[in-house]
Design a protein around this motif. Structure first.
Motif, PDB file in Angstrom:
ATOM      1  N   VAL A  49      -0.464-141.415  -2.498  1.00 30.52           N
ATOM      2  CA  VAL A  49      -1.130-140.172  -2.885  1.00 30.52           C
ATOM      3  C   VAL A  49      -2.310-140.510  -3.786  1.00 30.52           C
ATOM      4  O   VAL A  49      -2.170-141.259  -4.754  1.00 30.52           O
ATOM      5  CB  VAL A  49      -0.171-139.224  -3.638  1.00 30.52           C
ATOM      6  CG1 VAL A  49      -0.925-137.998  -4.163  1.00 30.52           C
ATOM      7  CG2 VAL A  49       0.956-138.783  -2.715  1.00 30.52           C
ATOM      8  N   SER A  50      -3.474-139.974  -3.472  1.00 33.74           N
ATOM      9  CA  SER A  50      -4.653-140.165  -4.309  1.00 33.74           C
ATOM     10  C   SER A  50      -4.858-138.937  -5.185  1.00 33.74           C
ATOM     11  O   SER A  50      -4.485-137.824  -4.817  1.00 33.74           O
ATOM     12  CB  SER A  50      -5.906-140.396  -3.445  1.00 33.74           C
ATOM     13  OG  SER A  50      -6.215-139.236  -2.695  1.00 33.74           O
ATOM     14  N   VAL A 108      -8.271-133.010  -7.420  1.00 32.24           N
ATOM     15  CA  VAL A 108      -8.242-133.104  -5.962  1.00 32.24           C
ATOM     16  C   VAL A 108      -7.201-134.146  -5.564  1.00 32.24           C
ATOM     17  O   VAL A 108      -7.192-135.263  -6.094  1.00 32.24           O
ATOM     18  CB  VAL A 108      -9.620-133.506  -5.392  1.00 32.24           C
ATOM     19  CG1 VAL A 108      -9.546-133.678  -3.879  1.00 32.24           C
ATOM     20  CG2 VAL A 108     -10.663-132.457  -5.752  1.00 32.24           C
ATOM     21  N   TYR A 109      -6.312-133.764  -4.664  1.00 35.76           N
ATOM     22  CA  TYR A 109      -5.276-134.667  -4.162  1.00 35.76           C
ATOM     23  C   TYR A 109      -5.560-135.030  -2.709  1.00 35.76           C
ATOM     24  O   TYR A 109      -6.254-134.297  -1.996  1.00 35.76           O
ATOM     25  CB  TYR A 109      -3.892-134.021  -4.251  1.00 35.76           C
ATOM     26  CG  TYR A 109      -3.411-133.756  -5.655  1.00 35.76           C
ATOM     27  CD1 TYR A 109      -2.882-134.773  -6.432  1.00 35.76           C
ATOM     28  CD2 TYR A 109      -3.478-132.467  -6.206  1.00 35.76           C
ATOM     29  CE1 TYR A 109      -2.435-134.525  -7.725  1.00 35.76           C
ATOM     30  CE2 TYR A 109      -3.031-132.215  -7.490  1.00 35.76           C
ATOM     31  CZ  TYR A 109      -2.514-133.252  -8.246  1.00 35.76           C
ATOM     32  OH  TYR A 109      -2.074-133.004  -9.524  1.00 35.76           O
ATOM     33  N   GLY A 110      -4.999-136.159  -2.273  1.00 33.47           N
ATOM     34  CA  GLY A 110      -5.165-136.576  -0.889  1.00 33.47           C
ATOM     35  C   GLY A 110      -4.109-137.586  -0.494  1.00 33.47           C
ATOM     36  O   GLY A 110      -3.295-138.030  -1.314  1.00 33.47           O
ATOM     37  N   PRO A 159      -9.039-134.490   1.624  1.00 34.17           N
ATOM     38  CA  PRO A 159      -8.373-134.132   0.352  1.00 34.17           C
ATOM     39  C   PRO A 159      -8.403-132.622   0.135  1.00 34.17           C
ATOM     40  O   PRO A 159      -9.207-131.916   0.734  1.00 34.17           O
ATOM     41  CB  PRO A 159      -9.228-134.856  -0.701  1.00 34.17           C
ATOM     42  CG  PRO A 159     -10.000-135.888   0.043  1.00 34.17           C
ATOM     43  CD  PRO A 159     -10.229-135.327   1.408  1.00 34.17           C
ATOM     44  N   PHE A 160      -7.540-132.139  -0.728  1.00 38.40           N
ATOM     45  CA  PHE A 160      -7.499-130.702  -0.999  1.00 38.40           C
ATOM     46  C   PHE A 160      -7.344-130.478  -2.493  1.00 38.40           C
ATOM     47  O   PHE A 160      -6.759-131.285  -3.215  1.00 38.40           O
ATOM     48  CB  PHE A 160      -6.364-130.029  -0.220  1.00 38.40           C
ATOM     49  CG  PHE A 160      -5.055-130.752  -0.281  1.00 38.40           C
ATOM     50  CD1 PHE A 160      -4.159-130.523  -1.313  1.00 38.40           C
ATOM     51  CD2 PHE A 160      -4.716-131.677   0.691  1.00 38.40           C
ATOM     52  CE1 PHE A 160      -2.964-131.186  -1.377  1.00 38.40           C
ATOM     53  CE2 PHE A 160      -3.513-132.354   0.632  1.00 38.40           C
ATOM     54  CZ  PHE A 160      -2.633-132.110  -0.406  1.00 38.40           C
ATOM     55  N   ALA A 187     -13.227-142.559  -0.981  1.00 34.59           N
ATOM     56  CA  ALA A 187     -12.912-141.808   0.237  1.00 34.59           C
ATOM     57  C   ALA A 187     -13.330-140.355   0.115  1.00 34.59           C
ATOM     58  O   ALA A 187     -13.158-139.724  -0.915  1.00 34.59           O
ATOM     59  CB  ALA A 187     -11.400-141.892   0.510  1.00 34.59           C
ATOM     60  N   ASN A 188     -13.926-139.837   1.219  1.00 34.91           N
ATOM     61  CA  ASN A 188     -14.239-138.417   1.351  1.00 34.91           C
ATOM     62  C   ASN A 188     -15.041-137.840   0.176  1.00 34.91           C
ATOM     63  O   ASN A 188     -14.613-136.877  -0.465  1.00 34.91           O
ATOM     64  CB  ASN A 188     -12.940-137.614   1.507  1.00 34.91           C
ATOM     65  CG  ASN A 188     -12.127-138.075   2.695  1.00 34.91           C
ATOM     66  OD1 ASN A 188     -12.536-137.907   3.832  1.00 34.91           O
ATOM     67  ND2 ASN A 188     -10.999-138.686   2.424  1.00 34.91           N
ATOM     68  N   PRO A 189     -16.205-138.403  -0.160  1.00 35.63           N
ATOM     69  CA  PRO A 189     -16.964-137.888  -1.296  1.00 35.63           C
ATOM     70  C   PRO A 189     -17.486-136.479  -1.074  1.00 35.63           C
ATOM     71  O   PRO A 189     -17.548-135.677  -1.997  1.00 35.63           O
ATOM     72  CB  PRO A 189     -18.112-138.899  -1.432  1.00 35.63           C
ATOM     73  CG  PRO A 189     -18.260-139.497  -0.064  1.00 35.63           C
ATOM     74  CD  PRO A 189     -16.881-139.534   0.514  1.00 35.63           C
ATOM     75  N   ILE A 190     -17.883-136.139   0.166  1.00 36.80           N
ATOM     76  CA  ILE A 190     -18.450-134.813   0.430  1.00 36.80           C
ATOM     77  C   ILE A 190     -17.400-133.736   0.246  1.00 36.80           C
ATOM     78  O   ILE A 190     -17.629-132.720  -0.404  1.00 36.80           O
ATOM     79  CB  ILE A 190     -19.026-134.762   1.869  1.00 36.80           C
ATOM     80  CG1 ILE A 190     -20.191-135.757   1.976  1.00 36.80           C
ATOM     81  CG2 ILE A 190     -19.494-133.363   2.211  1.00 36.80           C
ATOM     82  CD1 ILE A 190     -20.788-135.833   3.363  1.00 36.80           C
ATOM     83  N   SER A 191     -16.208-133.978   0.808  1.00 39.64           N
ATOM     84  CA  SER A 191     -15.154-132.971   0.665  1.00 39.64           C
ATOM     85  C   SER A 191     -14.756-132.816  -0.794  1.00 39.64           C
ATOM     86  O   SER A 191     -14.358-131.748  -1.225  1.00 39.64           O
ATOM     87  CB  SER A 191     -13.929-133.374   1.497  1.00 39.64           C
ATOM     88  OG  SER A 191     -13.415-134.625   1.067  1.00 39.64           O
TER      89      SER A 191
END
Length: 309
Positions: A111-112, A129-131, A143-144, A273-277
């Motif tokens: 889990v991030s 933010v978790y992912g 991520p959310f 990971a996933n900088p835009i989101s």
């Protein structure tokens, strides 16, 4: 005809109730104990879930035991439920006094976590933010924001959690077991890997943070028996990063990046990971916070109006 069917249905229902009641009475007519039936049935259910690697059957009921914690398995689906279960279980069963320690703990379960802070239109915001992650440390999926799980895992809740954990870890004897196990494993003739293996036998994880040239600049210990998560400096000066760097120096001629420790690579991958989101989630967190503050202002205005009446 309808009356007959209804009568038969009532008789059948009474018979089933009688049978159920009879199962609670022994041969002497005394009522059998039925305390903690719900708890026992839930324990059986959780055992089956662990045995066959099933998702929790009750969505709103999270796993809380350290033994029941499992790594997030992204291909299995239901990622948000898996992540929320891990996060809540970690907050319930482990003590982390800082964001860095919680991040290290959660990454052990794929889990991030990212803190998002800044200023928009002159107003400060803070969100989480978790992912999900893979076993080798790569972020996977989208991520959310924490509000998708609940306020109990949001930024403000985590600040209170860190403060509570600090107090618990400072209690007399709280870190005695961890400190003694680490001291016993610190043998001058073993290696970093051997040191970790010795601690693993005591159900303790040791995570080194290593720079590109192989120097140790930080270390975190996770005691799964007591739920304590502490960096070396918290245990004492003899357990600091400098002490371990002298005890286990980097191999001569160690190449940069190519010989970089897997734990360090994992840390770098998870944070890119996933900088835009992540930016999108930050803006959404701010919108949620503004909506919450506006709701509170409306409630206060209504209360004032009632008092005037």
């Amino acid at each position: 005809m309808n009356g007959i069917l209804k009568s038969e249905w009532i008789d059948e229902e009474c018979f089933e109730s009688f049978q159920a009641a009879k199962e609670r009475i022994d041969e002497n007519g005394r009522k059998l104990p039925h305390d903690f039936e719900a708890r026992r049935s839930m324990e059986i259910l959780r055992d089956l879930e662990r045995k066959y690697n099933l998702h929790p059957s009750i969505k709103r009921q999270e796993q809380t035991g350290r033994e029941g914690l499992r790594k997030v398995n992204y291909p299995a689906g239901n990622v948000k439920q898996q992540v929320s279960s891990v996060v809540r279980s970690c907050l319930h069963n482990y003590k982390c006094s800082s964001y860095g320690e919680l991040r290290t703990l959660l990454e052990r379960f794929n889990v991030s976590i990212e803190e998002r802070t800044g200023t928009v239109s002159g107003r400060s915001y803070a969100g989480i933010v978790y992912g999900a992650m893979t076993d080798d440390g790569y972020g996977v999926g989208t991520p959310f924001k924490s509000s998708k799980i609940g306020r109990d895992v949001g930024y403000r809740a985590l600040q209170k959690y860190y403060e509570k954990s600090k107090c618990q870890l400072k209690e007399e004897g709280a870190l005695d077991r961890l400190r003694q196990c680490v001291r016993d494993a610190m043998r001058p003739h073993n290696t970093r890997d051997e040191f970790r293996r010795l601690l693993k036998a005591d159900n303790i994880d040791a995570i080194f943070r290593i720079n590109p040239v192989g120097r140790i600049y930080g270390i975190t210990f996770i005691d799964h028996n007591t739920g304590s998560v502490a960096n070396g400096s918290l245990l004492g000066k003899e357990f600091s990063a400098n002490a371990f760097n002298e005890l286990y120096p980097a191999p001569k001629g160690m190449r940069q990046v190519a010989e970089q420790h897997p734990e360090q690579r994992r840390e770098q991958r998870s944070h890119t990971a996933n900088p835009i989101s992540g930016i999108v989630d930050t803006i959404l967190d701010l919108a949620d916070m503004q909506a919450y503050e506006e709701q509170q202002r409306r409630i206060q205005r209504r209360r004032k109006q009632k008092r005037r009446r």
